[in-house]
Design a protein around this motif. Structure first.
Motif, PDB file in Angstrom:
ATOM      1  N   HIS A 157       0.823  -1.210   0.000  1.00 40.55           N
ATOM      2  CA  HIS A 157       0.000   0.000   0.000  1.00 40.55           C
ATOM      3  C   HIS A 157       0.857   1.260   0.000  1.00 40.55           C
ATOM      4  N   LEU A 158       2.122   1.131   0.356  1.00 40.97           N
ATOM      5  CA  LEU A 158       2.992   2.305   0.407  1.00 40.97           C
ATOM      6  C   LEU A 158       3.518   2.698  -0.965  1.00 40.97           C
ATOM      7  N   SER A 214       2.730   6.167  -2.667  1.00 40.07           N
ATOM      8  CA  SER A 214       2.029   6.953  -1.643  1.00 40.07           C
ATOM      9  C   SER A 214       2.609   8.347  -1.463  1.00 40.07           C
ATOM     10  N   GLN A 263       4.601   9.317   0.786  1.00 44.61           N
ATOM     11  CA  GLN A 263       4.546   9.614   2.215  1.00 44.61           C
ATOM     12  C   GLN A 263       5.926   9.778   2.830  1.00 44.61           C
ATOM     13  N   ASP A 285       8.372   7.143  -1.108  1.00 45.56           N
ATOM     14  CA  ASP A 285       7.153   6.548  -0.549  1.00 45.56           C
ATOM     15  C   ASP A 285       7.298   6.140   0.910  1.00 45.56           C
ATOM     16  N   TYR A 306       1.967   3.526   9.028  1.00 46.28           N
ATOM     17  CA  TYR A 306       1.849   3.685   7.583  1.00 46.28           C
ATOM     18  C   TYR A 306       1.785   2.317   6.911  1.00 46.28           C
ATOM     19  N   GLY A 307       0.711   2.087   6.151  1.00 41.81           N
ATOM     20  CA  GLY A 307       0.600   0.874   5.354  1.00 41.81           C
ATOM     21  C   GLY A 307      -0.161  -0.266   6.003  1.00 41.81           C
ATOM     22  N   PHE A 331      -2.381   5.548   8.510  1.00 42.67           N
ATOM     23  CA  PHE A 331      -2.290   6.261   7.240  1.00 42.67           C
ATOM     24  C   PHE A 331      -1.908   5.276   6.134  1.00 42.67           C
ATOM     25  N   GLN A 332      -2.379   5.573   4.952  1.00 41.07           N
ATOM     26  CA  GLN A 332      -2.019   4.825   3.739  1.00 41.07           C
ATOM     27  C   GLN A 332      -2.272   3.326   3.870  1.00 41.07           C
ATOM     28  N   PRO A 333      -3.526   2.928   3.961  1.00 40.84           N
ATOM     29  CA  PRO A 333      -4.725   3.751   3.882  1.00 40.84           C
ATOM     30  C   PRO A 333      -5.047   4.430   5.221  1.00 40.84           C
TER      31      PRO A 333
END
Length: 353
Positions: free
Chosen positions: A121-122, A125, A127, A151, A268-269, A333-335
């Motif tokens: 998912h990252l 991203s 991020q 990312d 994250y992720g 986060f992410q999502p």
């Protein structure tokens, strides 16, 4: 019996490969001559460390809990298993994580942490900059940053590594070890591999690795602390890890360590526990650095449903993390997602520190 034999052979092969990697690392660094040359060089004067401030008495997480979703007990981390830090200046001693060289406990504290998973998912991203803004960035196993900084960021403060990932870490030692200035490494593994009486194969390799690269900050989780991790899983899920053929994931250890270490955790992720139930869920690789590898949800579901052999219970663990986020300063986060509010019949009860 055949499974145990195959597992034993796999462990022996992995440890043999680790020995070879360590010897290559040693020869690559110049061997004994290079070590003597480094010892003869004048060492920079170290600044005296400030004395840690007196720590306030805190209530253990789980002294008061709330009923959560099915599959978890709904309690926050239980008393005697975790210590949630209070915001204060300086570092604090974290029991259960000891240096492989002098066996002293880890001393570390972060006001803000970015816990970076290895999820696909990252990818894309962007991020990375936001991740690097955190005071401490926590990563897992051999997840790389080089080539993925946009990312996942480039900063690494703490890396939590499973005993089974040590071979892959040594394979990428230039990036993960040689270039890791100031990074703290925490290794976890079964007690038989981590014993300190000369018979712990993984522990012996960690000692050798730290002798070859003395600048590394290498720590291990003690046997007593590993038992606490098992007890915590049982109290939070109602499932005995051994009876249910469960192996705790590195994500479980990393999230729990982050609770002890950080005042705020941005994850994250990590998807919510019911993400893979949605037929329209996006398909991403299990690891962002293995784009052609297994699908993440396929991996989660197969492990969650597995009964023969040992499996990770990824979805069960995520239900626990979701419940902890109702009480502790954890954000996803992410999502981006938030845990659903509890019903009126099961109000949220936060522990008072």
């Amino acid at each position: 019996m055949k499974t145990l034999v195959r597992h034993g052979l796999a462990v022996c092969l992995a440890l043999t490969t680790m020995c070879t990697s360590l010897l290559l690392m040693y020869s690559g660094l110049g061997g004994p001559k290079e070590e003597r040359r480094r010892q003869q060089q004048p060492q920079p004067q170290q600044q005296p460390q400030a004395q840690p401030q007196a720590q306030a008495q805190v209530q253990q997480p789980g002294a008061a809990g709330a009923a959560g979703p099915a599959g978890t007990s709904g309690k926050t981390p239980v008393q005697g298993s975790l210590r949630r830090p209070l915001p204060h200046a300086g570092s604090r001693l974290l029991d259960g994580y000891i240096s492989v060289t002098d066996h002293k406990p880890l001393k570390m504290h972060c006001q803000s942490c970015a816990l970076v998973t290895s999820s696909g998912h990252l990818l894309g991203s962007k991020q990375g900059d936001k991740i690097d803004e955190a005071e401490c960035v926590i990563r897992m196993n051999d997840a790389p940053t080089w080539g993925y900084g946009r990312d996942v960021g480039n900063k690494t403060s703490l890396r939590v590594i499973a005993h089974s990932s040590m071979q892959r870490v040594l394979r990428h030692r230039h990036e993960l070890l040689n270039m890791s200035q100031g990074t703290v490494f925490i290794f976890w593994g079964p007690g038989s591999y981590m014993r300190r009486d000369g018979k712990g194969l993984v522990y012996n390799h960690l000692r050798l690795m730290n002798q070859i690269l003395p600048q590394l900050k290498v720590y291990m989780i003690t046997r007593h602390k590993m038992i606490q991790f098992d007890d915590l899983f049982k109290r939070e899920t109602g499932k005995d890890r051994k009876i249910s053929n469960t192996w705790l994931s590195t994500g479980w250890f990393t999230m729990t360590i982050a609770l002890e270490l950080c005042d705020r955790i941005n994850v994250y992720g990590m998807v919510p526990p019911d993400f893979c139930r949605d037929p329209s869920h996006s398909s991403v690789p299990y690891h962002y650095y293995e784009p052609l590898g297994s699908d993440e949800c396929t991996m989660y579901i197969s492990h969650e449903r597995g009964r023969k052999g040992s499996h990770h219970r990824f979805i069960t663990e995520k239900r626990v993390f979701e419940n902890w986020a109702r009480t502790f300063n954890i954000h996803f986060f992410q999502p981006a997602w938030k845990p659903e509010s509890l019903t009126i019949n099961h109000p949220e009860i936060k522990p008072v520190f």
